[in-house]
Design an enzyme around this catalytic site. Structure first.
Site, short mmCIF file in Angstrom:
data_model
loop_
_atom_site.label_atom_id
_atom_site.label_comp_id
_atom_site.label_asym_id
_atom_site.label_seq_id
_atom_site.Cartn_x
_atom_site.Cartn_y
_atom_site.Cartn_z
N HIS A 88 0.79 -1.24 0.00
CA HIS A 88 0.00 0.00 0.00
C HIS A 88 0.82 1.29 0.00
O HIS A 88 0.27 2.37 -0.24
CB HIS A 88 -0.93 0.00 1.21
CG HIS A 88 -2.29 0.56 0.94
ND1 HIS A 88 -2.52 1.65 0.10
CD2 HIS A 88 -3.51 0.21 1.38
CE1 HIS A 88 -3.81 1.92 0.06
NE2 HIS A 88 -4.44 1.06 0.81
N TYR B 148 -13.72 5.45 10.37
CA TYR B 148 -12.90 5.94 9.25
C TYR B 148 -13.48 5.40 7.95
O TYR B 148 -13.74 4.21 7.84
CB TYR B 148 -11.47 5.43 9.44
CG TYR B 148 -10.47 5.76 8.36
CD1 TYR B 148 -9.50 6.74 8.57
CD2 TYR B 148 -10.45 5.09 7.14
CE1 TYR B 148 -8.55 7.04 7.60
CE2 TYR B 148 -9.52 5.38 6.16
CZ TYR B 148 -8.56 6.35 6.40
OH TYR B 148 -7.63 6.63 5.44
N SER C 111 -12.44 5.75 3.86
CA SER C 111 -11.45 6.28 2.93
C SER C 111 -12.13 6.94 1.73
O SER C 111 -13.12 6.45 1.21
CB SER C 111 -10.56 5.13 2.43
OG SER C 111 -9.60 5.60 1.52
N THR D 52 -5.49 10.17 -0.22
CA THR D 52 -6.84 9.96 0.31
C THR D 52 -7.14 11.01 1.37
O THR D 52 -6.24 11.66 1.89
CB THR D 52 -6.99 8.57 0.97
OG1 THR D 52 -6.04 8.47 2.03
CG2 THR D 52 -6.79 7.45 -0.05
#
Length: 673
Positions: free
Chosen positions: A388, A502, A504, A515
């Site tokens: 990532h 959360y 994204s 993001t």
């Protein structure tokens, strides 16, 4: 109209276009950027080497993309406090409010001004890009479970093409063709079309290609099209995260022509491109993969791939020992490979088995540091697992969409195809590594650590079949808002709390955007969830419908703000990063228990829908959290959720399902039980 006239027209409209772009935040359709699949058209005559030949060069819009704005500090503090309100009691909120306003008028103001000045001096990038890379690369936890997600492919509509060898061959060929299309500048630019009838046409593309790249974005904007950042795409291929002490590095070596294949923990390479950079014949790819699948070599006692699942400092030390033992050439072949193909020997039993296998697997038949790996099970179930740090889901999803489209619509081999009569034993090289006793001990320990970590993970899935996107849109409700509300209701029903959440959101509409965070737990969702879960008899159906509308409107506003770079999370993160880089003592805002709590994301959520993707998933980001992958489809809503022992994922999904039942019951005008 000539290109000079067009350029002049766009130059005179520069300022008005910028102001229009700012007003775009009022357009509800922008929220689609967080999850929508764009449809790509392949051009005829692309030939075997390319997926298509785009009319507009791949990076045509990159130079003129708008820059990610640094939000006003007062807006960030206002949004931060609004997100904190549902999580705190009155006394806690009063303290947090005081601390936040002190930050805003004091050191925060000074640091914000420095951040703005720094941003103005680095117009080639965004203010979040370098700190975000640093955050990922400095993290010392294993990339497995902590960072790498997966997205599984839907099966090929033709069952016979789901044979492991056939599908692997087609996917390798399509992936290499994607790479060649990208590097030749022929891949259609990534564009979000609000009015495809005007902008996604050959006539417009033939016109816009002549507009200079320095102003081409504005030309697209004039027809309601929004080009997206593509700066991450070059890291898709020939790229690997290299473990280093304290901070890893990203390596990209585009000279590599070979593919890395992992089977039974053994590592193989063969050239997928010839000396001239052309894709070798599909029958040769098939022959080489068949050779690997037929290789009787047993699984090694010390599979090297498991080291990529280790703590990053531990792995960095062991990698240095591998180099010292004379394994540099073999490691470079791994690192510089086009990508990694993992050929697994298991048949997938169900969606849960797929999720576990594609998210982490057995630890031995993987190289988690590659930018991405295509994983193919024995029965042809396929997925992408990606590292990532180098990029976000936008680039990987585009790649996955294109590969799925190409392999299903224009497969190069089928079950009747015969592998080429070539000497694969000389073309395919099995990598050998010299292992000292210390390295063998390190691999054994890595196996133990891996098993200890993944054994704690539970995954479960849920499909709600009584309604979806179409029904919600008819009621003028945001599908994403309702899904997020169901998570809030579900958690409240199970645990009696509202917690840090959360979601994204891509900021790829801006140059080097990454993001932003949508904060779905709001005063509106808290009020609505309590009404549905704790006080259903105290509200009329009309009142409950009104609460759903309030949640939807506010969530839509948060989504638009996040997509426009107007959240608070990245701004506060960048200010903290700047303070740390200056060696400053952090302001009490960052040491406030409320700041710690809101960033302890018990509900970590991410959504996508695509014809290519069956399901996606990731592990919780905190030990007492849930990792919630979800999709709101036309007629149904699906969730793929993970947890560790501190939470009960099965009960959570029952509570989410019950919440969705209650919501759709109310939308039908009926009272809830």
């Amino acid at each position: 109209m000539s290109s000079c006239m067009m350029a002049g027209l766009l130059s005179t409209q520069y300022n008005s276009t910028l102001s229009k772009f700012k007003r775009l935040r009022n357009n509800p359709a922008l929220s689609v950027l967080t999850s929508t699949l764009r449809k790509y058209s392949s051009k005829d005559g692309a030939g075997i080497e390319y997926l298509h030949k785009g009319v507009v060069p791949t990076m045509h819009y990159q130079k003129s993309l708008p820059r990610l704005p640094v939000p006003k500090l007062e807006d960030t503090i206002r949004r931060y406090l609004a997100a904190q309100r549902p999580l705190l009691n009155d006394e806690q909120y009063s303290n947090t409010e005081k601390v936040a306003h002190d930050f805003q008028s004091g050191v925060g103001k000074q640091l914000h001004e420095e951040l703005v000045a720094l941003d103005k001096n680095n117009k080639h990038t965004s203010y979040i890009s370098a700190p975000w890379f640093d955050m990922y690369l400095s993290a010392r936890e294993s990339v497995v479970l902590n960072f790498n997600p997966f997205m599984s492919f839907n099966p090929d509509p033709k069952p016979e093409n789901n044979d492991q060898l056939v599908r692997a061959t087609n996917m390798v060929c399509s992936a290499v063709r994607f790479m060649k299309t990208l590097r030749a500048g022929l891949l259609e630019p990534e564009v979000f079309h609000l009015n495809p009838a005007k902008s996604d046409t050959d006539s417009f593309k033939k016109l816009i290609r002549w507009v200079p790249p320095s102003i081409s974005w504005f030309g697209a904007y004039m027809v309601n099209a929004y080009p997206l950042d593509m700066s991450q795409y070059f890291r898709l291929f020939n790229s690997t995260r290299i473990p280093k002490y304290k901070r890893d590095e990203l390596l990209t070596d585009d000279k590599g022509r070979h593919l890395l294949v992992v089977r039974r923990g053994n590592l193989y390479v063969f050239d997928a491109l010839d000396r001239d950079g052309n894709l070798i014949k599909s029958a040769e790819v098939q022959a080489h993969l068949k050779y690997i699948l037929s290789d009787p070599t047993k699984a090694p006692s010390f599979p090297l791939g498991v080291l990529t699942s280790e703590n990053r400092d531990t792995w960095a030390g062991l990698r240095q020992k591998l180099l010292d033992a004379g394994n540099g050439e073999a490691l470079h072949l791994v690192d510089s490979a086009l990508f990694c193909l993992c050929l697994d020997e298991e048949v997938m039993r169900d969606h849960i088995h797929i999720s576990h296998n594609m998210l982490h697997g057995d630890g031995c038949n993987r190289w988690y540091d590659k930018s991405f790996s295509i994983i193919l099970a024995k029965d042809g179930q396929a997925a992408i697992n990606f590292e990532h740090s180098w990029g976000d889901g936008v680039a990987v999803l585009r790649f996955q969409n294109e590969v799925f489209k190409d392999t299903t619509e224009k497969p190069l081999v089928g079950p009747e195809s015969q592998p080429a009569a070539v000497d694969s034993s000389s073309a395919v090289c099995q990598l050998e590594f010299k292992l000292t006793d210390e390295l063998k001990a390190g691999i054994t320990k890595a196996k133990e650590n891996f098993q200890a970590a993944v054994s704690k993970l539970t995954i479960d899935a849920m499909e709600f079949k009584k309604g979806g996107k179409e029904q919600l849109k008819k009621k003028k409700l945001s599908p994403d808002a309702i899904a997020q509300l169901a998570f809030q209701m579900g958690f409240l029903r199970q645990y009696g709390q509202t917690v840090g959440t959360y979601e994204s959101c891509s900021t790829a509409a801006f140059k080097h955007g990454r993001t932003e965070t949508i904060r779905p737990a709001t005063i509106h969702t808290k009020h609505c969830a309590k009404a549905f879960v704790e006080q259903p008899g105290q509200h009329t159906v009309e009142q409950l419908q009104g609460l759903l509308n309030e949640c939807s409107k506010y969530h839509g506003q948060l989504t638009k703000e996040a997509a426009m770079g107007q959240g608070f999370d990245r701004h506060l993160f960048a200010i903290r990063y700047l303070a740390n880089s200056k060696g400053m003592t952090l302001h009490s805002l960052y040491q406030d228990p409320a700041y710690t709590a809101i960033n302890h994301n018990i509900l970590s959520t991410s959504t996508l829908t695509s014809p290519a993707v069956s399901l996606g998933g990731f592990a919780p980001v905190v030990p007492d959290g849930f990792g919630v992958g979800y999709g709101v489809h036309d007629e149904w809503i699906g969730c793929n959720v993970s947890s560790y022992p501190a939470r009960n994922v099965h009960e959570f999904l029952k509570c989410v399902h019950k919440s969705l039942e209650d919501i759709f019951t109310v939308l039908d005008g009926k009272p809830i039980n």
